[in-house]
Design a protein around this motif. Structure first.
Motif, PDB file in Angstrom:
ATOM      1  N   GLY A   1       0.767  -1.110  -0.040  1.00  0.00           N
ATOM      2  CA  GLY A   1      -0.352  -0.460   0.174  1.00  0.00           C
ATOM      3  C   GLY A   1       0.585   1.178  -0.060  1.00  0.00           C
ATOM      4  N   VAL A   2       0.285   1.957  -0.717  1.00  0.00           N
ATOM      5  CA  VAL A   2       1.291   3.580  -1.083  1.00  0.00           C
ATOM      6  C   VAL A   2       0.012   4.617  -1.128  1.00  0.00           C
ATOM      7  CG1 VAL A   2       2.783   4.836  -2.395  1.00  0.00           C
ATOM      8  CG2 VAL A   2       2.999   2.383  -2.291  1.00  0.00           C
ATOM      9  N   ASP A   3       0.274   5.384  -0.348  1.00  0.00           N
ATOM     10  CA  ASP A   3       0.076   6.515   0.009  1.00  0.00           C
ATOM     11  C   ASP A   3       1.081   8.633   0.254  1.00  0.00           C
ATOM     12  OD1 ASP A   3      -3.331   8.316  -0.402  1.00  0.00           O
ATOM     13  OD2 ASP A   3      -3.709   7.119   1.544  1.00  0.00           O
ATOM     14  N   ARG A   4       0.316   9.162  -1.366  1.00  0.00           N
ATOM     15  CA  ARG A   4       1.385   9.850  -1.293  1.00  0.00           C
ATOM     16  C   ARG A   4       0.139  11.598  -1.008  1.00  0.00           C
ATOM     17  NH1 ARG A   4       3.901   6.969  -6.244  1.00  0.00           N
ATOM     18  NH2 ARG A   4       5.404   6.497  -5.399  1.00  0.00           N
ATOM     19  N   TYR A   5       1.141  12.459  -0.162  1.00  0.00           N
ATOM     20  CA  TYR A   5       0.428  13.995  -0.276  1.00  0.00           C
ATOM     21  C   TYR A   5       1.175  14.665  -0.538  1.00  0.00           C
ATOM     22  CZ  TYR A   5      -3.623  12.121   1.990  1.00  0.00           C
ATOM     23  OH  TYR A   5      -4.956  10.638   2.216  1.00  0.00           O
ATOM     24  N   ARG A   6       1.354  15.813  -1.190  1.00  0.00           N
ATOM     25  CA  ARG A   6       1.885  17.835  -1.081  1.00  0.00           C
ATOM     26  C   ARG A   6       1.088  18.129   0.109  1.00  0.00           C
ATOM     27  NH1 ARG A   6       0.389  19.019  -5.779  1.00  0.00           N
ATOM     28  NH2 ARG A   6       2.129  17.265  -6.424  1.00  0.00           N
TER      29      ARG A   6
ATOM     30  N   ARG B   1      -3.952  14.928  -1.295  1.00  0.00           N
ATOM     31  CA  ARG B   1      -3.411  13.481  -1.982  1.00  0.00           C
ATOM     32  C   ARG B   1      -2.876  13.773  -3.723  1.00  0.00           C
ATOM     33  NH1 ARG B   1      -7.452   8.382  -1.392  1.00  0.00           N
ATOM     34  NH2 ARG B   1      -5.635   7.918   0.441  1.00  0.00           N
ATOM     35  N   ILE B   2      -1.977  12.945  -3.705  1.00  0.00           N
ATOM     36  CA  ILE B   2      -1.598  13.019  -5.127  1.00  0.00           C
ATOM     37  C   ILE B   2      -0.823  11.670  -5.160  1.00  0.00           C
ATOM     38  CG2 ILE B   2      -0.028  15.134  -4.949  1.00  0.00           C
ATOM     39  CD1 ILE B   2       2.323  14.697  -4.329  1.00  0.00           C
ATOM     40  N   GLY B   3      -1.281  10.188  -5.029  1.00  0.00           N
ATOM     41  CA  GLY B   3      -1.190   9.164  -5.297  1.00  0.00           C
ATOM     42  C   GLY B   3      -1.677   8.361  -4.573  1.00  0.00           C
ATOM     43  N   TRP B   4      -1.820   7.682  -5.046  1.00  0.00           N
ATOM     44  CA  TRP B   4      -2.645   6.292  -3.655  1.00  0.00           C
ATOM     45  C   TRP B   4      -2.810   5.217  -4.563  1.00  0.00           C
ATOM     46  CZ3 TRP B   4      -8.381   3.620  -3.125  1.00  0.00           C
ATOM     47  CH2 TRP B   4      -8.171   2.844  -2.894  1.00  0.00           C
ATOM     48  N   ARG B   5      -1.874   4.291  -3.572  1.00  0.00           N
ATOM     49  CA  ARG B   5      -2.005   2.606  -4.064  1.00  0.00           C
ATOM     50  C   ARG B   5      -2.185   1.571  -3.419  1.00  0.00           C
ATOM     51  NH1 ARG B   5       3.091   1.662  -7.784  1.00  0.00           N
ATOM     52  NH2 ARG B   5       3.210   3.653  -9.500  1.00  0.00           N
ATOM     53  N   PRO B   6      -3.487   1.155  -4.094  1.00  0.00           N
ATOM     54  CA  PRO B   6      -4.512   0.101  -2.367  1.00  0.00           C
ATOM     55  C   PRO B   6      -3.275  -0.555  -2.350  1.00  0.00           C
ATOM     56  CG  PRO B   6      -5.608  -0.225  -4.789  1.00  0.00           C
ATOM     57  CD  PRO B   6      -4.500   1.696  -4.232  1.00  0.00           C
ATOM     58  N   ALA B   7      -3.539  -1.738  -1.269  1.00  0.00           N
ATOM     59  CA  ALA B   7      -2.832  -2.602  -0.758  1.00  0.00           C
ATOM     60  C   ALA B   7      -3.538  -3.377  -1.499  1.00  0.00           C
ATOM     61  CB  ALA B   7      -2.313  -3.006   0.769  1.00  0.00           C
ATOM     62  N   GLY B   8      -3.307  -5.138  -1.148  1.00  0.00           N
ATOM     63  CA  GLY B   8      -3.850  -6.576  -2.060  1.00  0.00           C
ATOM     64  C   GLY B   8      -3.099  -7.163  -1.235  1.00  0.00           C
ATOM     65  N   ALA B   9      -3.703  -8.004  -1.881  1.00  0.00           N
ATOM     66  CA  ALA B   9      -2.771  -9.550  -2.187  1.00  0.00           C
ATOM     67  C   ALA B   9      -3.774 -10.743  -2.194  1.00  0.00           C
ATOM     68  CB  ALA B   9      -2.357 -10.143  -0.487  1.00  0.00           C
TER      69      ALA B   9
END
Length: 369
Positions: free
Chosen positions: A175-180, A280-288
Motif C-alpha cells: 500500500g502506498v499513499d502520497r501527499y503534498r 493527496r497526489i497518489g494512492w496505490r491500494p494494498a491487496g493480496a
C-alpha cells in the motif's frame, strides 16, 4: 520442456534496447505506446488500439466462452524527457536507465505472441496484451485502472511483467499513499520583518515532526520525504513552501493510521499567519492473494522446474489495483537486475532465457489450474 533459445532471447534484448532509447516519462508515454501499437499491428493481432487512458492493447484470440488472461507491462519510466539515455551492451549485461524497468518487460510483452507461436502454444481463452501508462511516480496506476474498469472480474488473472526480479512472485501489493503539503505565510524581508512566520521554517518543522512518527515494524511501514522546495530569495522570508511525502505499509490499516497521524501533525501547524494545505497526489491500494493460491503455486512450480528458487514477495506494482479489488493478480520479473532508477541500471542476459521460458509456460498452463 519448451525452452527459449539464445536467438529468441537476443531478439527480445534487441527490442528492449530499442525501447530504452524512446523517452517515456510518466504522462509522456505516447512515443512508446505508438511503437507498441505498431508492433501489435505488424503481428496481425486482433483489435490493436489505444484506449482512453493511452494504453496500447491487442488480443491473441482464444476459444469463445473461456475466461481471458490479461498480461501487461508498463510503458513509463522515472526519467524526464530531457534525461540522457546512454546504453552499454556487454557480453552478459546491458547497462542503461530504464533498461530493466521497464524496457525489457515491454519487449517481452511484444514478443510473447511470436514466442507462443514458435512453441506451438495456443491460448485457450483470449490473451489480452497491454502496454500500460501511469505506473511510475504520480501516474497513480492510471493504465491498469483503465484495464480493470474494462475487464473487471472476467479475466482468469491479471499478470504484470517487470524486467527485473526473476524468481520473485509478487502476490501482495504494498500500500502506498502520497501527499503534498503546502505552507503559506505573508513572507517579508529577512531583516526588517524578522520574526514573521517563514513557510520554509514551518515546513522544516513539519518534516521534523513526520520523521519522529513511530513506524510499525510488523507490518512494516515507511515514509519518505521526496521533495521539499519553496522561497524566492536568500534574503526573503519565504511566503510559500511545499513538500511531497510517500507513505508505505504492508497493511492497509497501518497505512491509514500513519497517514492520519501525519495529517494531524500538519494541521497542528495552523495558526494566524500560517496556513497549511494537504493534497493527496497518489494512492496505490494494498491487496493480496494467499501463498496457497493456484496462480502462486503454478508459478512456483514452473520456476522450480527451471532450477530457480521462488521467492514470495510484496511490492508496489500494477498488480496492486486488481489485488485490492480481490481479483487474482501477480507480478513477475524476467531476469536479474540491479541499480533500478539510476544511470547504472543493469540487467543480466544469461538468466533471461529462463525468465521468458517461465512466461511461456505460465500462458500454456494457466487455464489448466
Amino acid at each position: 520442456m519448451i525452452l527459449i533459445d539464445s536467438r529468441q532471447t537476443r531478439q527480445v534484448m534487441d527490442t528492449a534496447c530499442l525501447i530504452q532509447q524512446i523517452p517515456a516519462p510518466t504522462f509522456h508515454e505516447d512515443q512508446r505506446a505508438a511503437y507498441a501499437l505498431k508492433q501489435f499491428q505488424q503481428q496481425n493481432l486482433t483489435d490493436p488500439h489505444l484506449d482512453a487512458a493511452g494504453n496500447a492493447l491487442a488480443c491473441v484470440k482464444g476459444q469463445p466462452g473461456v475466461s481471458p488472461l490479461v498480461i501487461s507491462a508498463h510503458l513509463d519510466t522515472v526519467f524526464p524527457l530531457e534525461y540522457p539515455l546512454p546504453l552499454q551492451r556487454h557480453e552478459d549485461q546491458i547497462i542503461g536507465p530504464g533498461i530493466g524497468d521497464n524496457a525489457l518487460g515491454l519487449a517481452a510483452l511484444l514478443h510473447l505472441p511470436r514466442l507462443l507461436q514458435q512453441a506451438g502454444i495456443f491460448p485457450e481463452g483470449d490473451l489480452w496484451l497491454a502496454a500500460t501508462v501511469g505506473e511510475e511516480g504520480l501516474g497513480n496506476l492510471s493504465g491498469i485502472r483503465q484495464l480493470v474498469e474494462q475487464f473487471g472480474d472476467r479475466p482468469l488473472a491479471y499478470l504484470s511483467l517487470e524486467g527485473m526480479g526473476l524468481g520473485n512472485i509478487i502476490h501482495r501489493g504494498l500500500g502506498v499513499d502520497r501527499y503534498r503539503f503546502t505552507v503559506k505565510t505573508s513572507g517579508g524581508h529577512s531583516w526588517s520583518d524578522f520574526g514573521a512566520p517563514s513557510a520554509i521554517h514551518e515546513m522544516v518543522n513539519l518534516a521534523n515532526r513526520l520523521l519522529k512518527l513511530r513506524l510499525t515494524r510488523r507490518p512494516r511501514s515507511t515514509l519518505n520525504i521526496g521533495t521539499l522546495q519553496g522561497g524566492t530569495s536568500i534574503n526573503a522570508i519565504a511566503a510559500d513552501a511545499s513538500m511531497e511525502v510517500d507513505f508505505r505499509s504492508e497493511s492497509a490499516v497501518a497505512l491509514e493510521e500513519l497517514v492520519k497521524r501525519a495529517l494531524r501533525a500538519a494541521n497542528g501547524l495552523e495558526r494566524p499567519g500560517v496556513s497549511v494545505e494537504t493534497t493527496r497526489i497518489g494512492w496505490r491500494p494494498a491487496g493480496a492473494i494467499p501463498a496457497s493460491h493456484p496462480l502462486v503455486q503454478l508459478v512456483a512450480s514452473i520456476l522450480r522446474s527451471l532450477d530457480i528458487s521462488p521467492h514470495l514477495d510484496i511490492a508496489s506494482t500494477e498488480a496492486n489495483l486488481p489485488l485490492s479489488l480481490g481479483l487474482p493478480a501477480l507480478t513477475l520479473g524476467l531476469t536479474i537486475g540491479h541499480h533500478a532508477h539510476t544511470l547504472e541500471e543493469t540487467i543480466q542476459l544469461s538468466p533471461l532465457s529462463k525468465g521468458l521460458t517461465a512466461l511461456v509456460h505460465f500462458v500454456a498452463r494457466v487455464w489448466k489450474t
